[in-house]
Design an enzyme around this catalytic site. Structure first.
Site, PDB file in Angstrom:
ATOM      1  N   GLY A  14      -5.549 -24.940  -4.634  1.00  0.00           N
ATOM      2  CA  GLY A  14      -6.810 -24.081  -4.471  1.00  0.00           C
ATOM      3  C   GLY A  14      -8.061 -24.729  -3.784  1.00  0.00           C
ATOM      4  O   GLY A  14      -9.245 -24.692  -3.998  1.00  0.00           O
ATOM      5  N   SER A  15      -7.655 -25.714  -2.696  1.00  0.00           N
ATOM      6  CA  SER A  15      -8.641 -26.103  -1.919  1.00  0.00           C
ATOM      7  C   SER A  15      -9.486 -25.546  -1.361  1.00  0.00           C
ATOM      8  O   SER A  15     -10.620 -25.465  -1.086  1.00  0.00           O
ATOM      9  CB  SER A  15      -8.190 -27.470  -1.243  1.00  0.00           C
ATOM     10  OG  SER A  15      -7.356 -27.228  -0.090  1.00  0.00           O
ATOM     11  N   ASN A  16      -8.960 -24.077  -0.387  1.00  0.00           N
ATOM     12  CA  ASN A  16      -9.699 -23.363   0.039  1.00  0.00           C
ATOM     13  C   ASN A  16     -10.441 -22.635  -1.071  1.00  0.00           C
ATOM     14  O   ASN A  16     -11.526 -22.266  -0.424  1.00  0.00           O
ATOM     15  CB  ASN A  16      -8.479 -22.340   0.829  1.00  0.00           C
ATOM     16  CG  ASN A  16      -7.941 -22.647   1.730  1.00  0.00           C
ATOM     17  OD1 ASN A  16      -8.625 -22.997   3.029  1.00  0.00           O
ATOM     18  ND2 ASN A  16      -6.716 -23.265   2.037  1.00  0.00           N
ATOM     19  N   LYS A  93       2.764 -14.725  -4.027  1.00  0.00           N
ATOM     20  CA  LYS A  93       3.230 -13.449  -4.179  1.00  0.00           C
ATOM     21  C   LYS A  93       2.636 -12.536  -3.419  1.00  0.00           C
ATOM     22  O   LYS A  93       1.746 -12.627  -2.777  1.00  0.00           O
ATOM     23  CB  LYS A  93       3.158 -13.061  -5.805  1.00  0.00           C
ATOM     24  CG  LYS A  93       3.554 -14.051  -6.648  1.00  0.00           C
ATOM     25  CD  LYS A  93       4.941 -14.222  -6.741  1.00  0.00           C
ATOM     26  CE  LYS A  93       5.634 -15.009  -7.706  1.00  0.00           C
ATOM     27  NZ  LYS A  93       7.196 -15.429  -7.441  1.00  0.00           N
ATOM     28  N   ASN A 109      -6.137 -13.107   4.233  1.00  0.00           N
ATOM     29  CA  ASN A 109      -5.309 -14.180   3.666  1.00  0.00           C
ATOM     30  C   ASN A 109      -5.132 -15.295   4.897  1.00  0.00           C
ATOM     31  O   ASN A 109      -5.834 -14.842   5.992  1.00  0.00           O
ATOM     32  CB  ASN A 109      -3.648 -13.643   3.856  1.00  0.00           C
ATOM     33  CG  ASN A 109      -2.770 -14.598   3.446  1.00  0.00           C
ATOM     34  OD1 ASN A 109      -2.741 -15.437   2.641  1.00  0.00           O
ATOM     35  ND2 ASN A 109      -1.532 -14.718   4.142  1.00  0.00           N
ATOM     36  N   HIS A 111      -3.011 -18.505   6.824  1.00  0.00           N
ATOM     37  CA  HIS A 111      -1.891 -18.887   7.067  1.00  0.00           C
ATOM     38  C   HIS A 111      -2.063 -20.150   7.904  1.00  0.00           C
ATOM     39  O   HIS A 111      -2.798 -20.254   8.875  1.00  0.00           O
ATOM     40  CB  HIS A 111      -1.132 -17.942   7.840  1.00  0.00           C
ATOM     41  CG  HIS A 111       0.359 -18.355   8.135  1.00  0.00           C
ATOM     42  ND1 HIS A 111       1.483 -18.325   7.130  1.00  0.00           N
ATOM     43  CD2 HIS A 111       0.964 -19.043   9.220  1.00  0.00           C
ATOM     44  CE1 HIS A 111       2.509 -18.832   7.628  1.00  0.00           C
ATOM     45  NE2 HIS A 111       2.222 -19.143   9.010  1.00  0.00           N
ATOM     46  N   ASP A 152       2.324 -12.245   6.017  1.00  0.00           N
ATOM     47  CA  ASP A 152       1.668 -12.637   7.654  1.00  0.00           C
ATOM     48  C   ASP A 152       1.671 -11.835   8.646  1.00  0.00           C
ATOM     49  O   ASP A 152       1.506 -12.079   9.649  1.00  0.00           O
ATOM     50  CB  ASP A 152       2.404 -13.895   7.860  1.00  0.00           C
ATOM     51  CG  ASP A 152       2.623 -15.321   6.766  1.00  0.00           C
ATOM     52  OD1 ASP A 152       1.487 -15.369   6.173  1.00  0.00           O
ATOM     53  OD2 ASP A 152       3.413 -15.673   6.884  1.00  0.00           O
TER      54      ASP A 152
HETATM   55  C1  GRF Z   1      -3.047 -23.471   2.675  1.00  0.00           C
HETATM   56  O1  GRF Z   1      -2.318 -24.295   3.764  1.00  0.00           O
HETATM   57  C2  GRF Z   1      -2.672 -21.947   2.916  1.00  0.00           C
HETATM   58  O2  GRF Z   1      -2.700 -22.017   4.621  1.00  0.00           O
HETATM   59  C3  GRF Z   1      -1.503 -21.621   2.679  1.00  0.00           C
HETATM   60  O3  GRF Z   1      -1.224 -22.642   1.388  1.00  0.00           O
HETATM   61  C4  GRF Z   1      -2.185 -23.478   1.531  1.00  0.00           C
HETATM   62  C5  GRF Z   1      -2.953 -23.378   0.051  1.00  0.00           C
HETATM   63  O4  GRF Z   1      -3.660 -24.674  -0.071  1.00  0.00           O
HETATM   64  N1  GRF Z   1      -1.414 -20.234   2.583  1.00  0.00           N
HETATM   65  P1  GRF Z   1      -4.960 -24.703  -1.080  1.00  0.00           P
HETATM   66  O5  GRF Z   1      -4.209 -24.213  -2.455  1.00  0.00           O
HETATM   67  O6  GRF Z   1      -6.106 -23.927  -0.737  1.00  0.00           O
HETATM   68  O7  GRF Z   1      -5.464 -26.212  -1.281  1.00  0.00           O
END
Ligand code: GRF
Length: 200
Positions: A14-16, A93, A109, A111, A152
């Site tokens: 969940g860093s994003n 999922k 999403n 990628h 994707d």
């Molecule tokens: C990221 O590299 C994203 O592109 C991929 O999964 C990873 C998730 O990283 N789909 P985080 O959980 O947000 O740290």
């Protein structure tokens, strides 16, 4: 009222999600995190949601063995929290058909490569970066796209490039791409919130 009301789905770190939540809190993004959903009960992303006081749900084939029930539960969590934009961030999922229908063109999403290269079923996590290095690509990066029924696929909204260095390992490349992902997700949502990037 913030411009965007965000619902997150994530499976692991969940860093994003954190980067986007931080941007909302810091006033860098006119959006409000409304709910976090994970299929993984022990995921760090749910810890982050608890720490940030964001409503969260563990919804998976364990909690809902029937795919239709899981789809309905995900959809209910999103709609009951008044979500208008769904953020997939490392969600392993597929979304169910009812959720996709309700949020058509409102599901983003990310990628960790330059789609359409190195995407599709089975291409996730470190495998993506291994494939980039195996292909000898000099440039990789991150892609944000609208999600549909296939992995994707869906229209590309934004990309950012990362140079591949000669001594890169999959892990070092992954780390640099992840930094760029955080910036790209926030920037793309900012452009959507300002009406600079249309989703339809
Ligand atoms: C990221 O590299 C994203 O592109 C991929 O999964 C990873 C998730 O990283 N789909 P985080 O959980 O947000 O740290």
């Amino acid at each position: 009222m913030p411009r965007l009301r965000l619902g997150f789905l994530a499976s692991h770190g969940g860093s994003n999600v954190q980067a986007i939540v931080d941007a909302c809190k810091g006033g860098d993004l006119d959006a409000e995190p409304r709910v976090v959903i994970s299929n993984n009960r022990d995921s760090q992303v749910l810890e982050r949601a608890r720490a940030e006081n964001i409503p969260w749900f563990h919804l998976s084939s364990r909690t809902h063995p029937e795919p239709e029930e899981l789809d309905a539960a995900v959809l209910a969590a999103l709609t009951e929290h008044d979500v208008d934009t769904v953020i997939l961030a490392g969600y392993m999922k597929k979304l169910g058909p009812r959720t996709l229908e309700r949020y058509r063109k409102r599901v983003l999403n990310i990628h960790p490569a330059l789609l359409p290269k190195h995407g599709g079923q089975g291409m996730y996590g470190i495998k993506v970066h291994e494939a980039v290095l195996a292909a000898g690509d000099e440039v990789s990066g991150a892609t944000i796209h609208l999600a549909d029924e296939e992995y994707d696929r869906g229209p590309i909204l934004a990309q950012a490039e990362v140079r591949v260095e000669p001594d890169d390992t999959p892990e070092t490349l992954a780390a640099r791409v992840l930094e760029v992902e955080h910036l790209l997700y926030v920037d793309t949502l900012r452009r959507i919130s300002r009406g600079e990037l249309a989703l339809s």
